[in-house]
Design an enzyme around this catalytic site. Sequence first.
Site, PDB file in Angstrom:
ATOM      1  N   CYS A 137      55.515-106.572  65.919  1.00  0.00           N
ATOM      2  CA  CYS A 137      55.533-105.605  67.013  1.00  0.00           C
ATOM      3  C   CYS A 137      54.110-105.306  67.481  1.00  0.00           C
ATOM      4  O   CYS A 137      53.431-104.466  66.894  1.00  0.00           O
ATOM      5  CB  CYS A 137      56.225-104.324  66.537  1.00  0.00           C
ATOM      6  N   CYS A 140      53.413-101.773  68.554  1.00  0.00           N
ATOM      7  CA  CYS A 140      53.190-100.799  67.472  1.00  0.00           C
ATOM      8  C   CYS A 140      51.804-100.967  66.856  1.00  0.00           C
ATOM      9  O   CYS A 140      51.159 -99.985  66.500  1.00  0.00           O
ATOM     10  CB  CYS A 140      54.182-100.990  66.324  1.00  0.00           C
ATOM     11  N   ASP A 141      51.382-102.211  66.667  1.00  0.00           N
ATOM     12  CA  ASP A 141      50.241-102.470  65.771  1.00  0.00           C
ATOM     13  C   ASP A 141      48.972-102.971  66.463  1.00  0.00           C
ATOM     14  O   ASP A 141      47.947-103.155  65.796  1.00  0.00           O
ATOM     15  CB  ASP A 141      50.652-103.508  64.705  1.00  0.00           C
TER      16      ASP A 141
END
Length: 336
Positions: A137, A140-141
């Site tokens: 992801c 997200c990261d």
Amino acid sequence: MAEIENVIIVGSGPAGYTAALYTSRANLSPLLIEGWQWGGLLQQTTEVENYPGFRDGIQGPELMQTMRDQAERFGTRFITDLATKLELSDQPGGVHRVWVGEQEYQARTVILAMGAEHKKIGAPGEDELSGRGVSYCATCDAAFFVDKETIIVGGGDSAMEEAIFLAKFASKVTIVNRRSEFRASKIMLDRARGTENIEWATPFTVESFEAGENGALESATLLNAETGEQQILPTQGAFIAIGHEPQSQIAAGMVEIDDEGYVITEGRSTRTKLPGVFAAGDLVDHTYRQAITAAALGCQAALDAEWYLRDTPEIETPAGVAGDDLASEQYGSTQA
Ligand code: NAP
């Protein structure tokens, strides 16, 4: 003997929570088995800008919390644990059985909404380095990879979208695709091609991921699918974007499932081949896989269940269980 519920919903993405909202507003007092990491894949995203009603966007986890709260407001009851086994009746009006560990629940209708998980490559080092450089992801990261060299694995729209986002943080993003042609749409491909710090490695597969002395990802070994040439590409971040796998295992052998693992529903309805069993969201949808389309399918499933309960006379005992081999696997949470 457990009380027989009107509706049990298994899964807690937009499909599950919308099904819960509609069935609770229809006074059916649904029981929702939401898994440990409730909220599905949207829990892993940041800004959601394409869910109607939020002009300035909303954070994924906040959207899911709001959906859950809205369902709760009308009387949805939650079990924050995994469904471990199903026995689905093949008789109209029959009783379906759902287990959470040792605890059995029974219901006249079941809505399956277990969603999908990110697909893995299956390369050595992938699992060990997950969370230490390997991620599923970018939204997200990506912020952990400022000025780092990174790769994206995959050639579809997800890979392009993730690469374009990641390129805002990383010094370099190399898109590694197993073919020289891309599955992605032209517009997404053009956007990625127009991004200065995106580079391309095709046709390459990832053979393995290697850790450095600090235990974090240091490189990926790539194999040219045509020439057999091997390359070691230094990379601190590897984002896998090769599609999703529907979490249908728990219903295998009972409802119909296609070659890719998606539950098959009848026509434009959410009906499975089993009376009183409905399916919605990423579990059934190969094509659109958006939060809004999953929510819409959850709404349809709730209405299908409501109409079924209204029109189908009850039979008392759990008779006529579908499938020769009943599945007893845990359904994974809808998060990676
Ligand atoms: P996808 O379209 O199925 O693409 C998967 C990609 O991963 C393909 O390039 C595929 O290669 C590759 N792949 C699959 N298994 C692999 C493996 N084991 N090793 C290496 N590569 C592998 O999946 P997606 O990109 O997640 O998109 C899914 C759907 O969502 C699509 O309909 C897409 O249009 C939509 N979507 C749209 C947007 C947008 O418009 N903004 C964004 C994201 C997703 P092959 O081509 O060789 O099979």
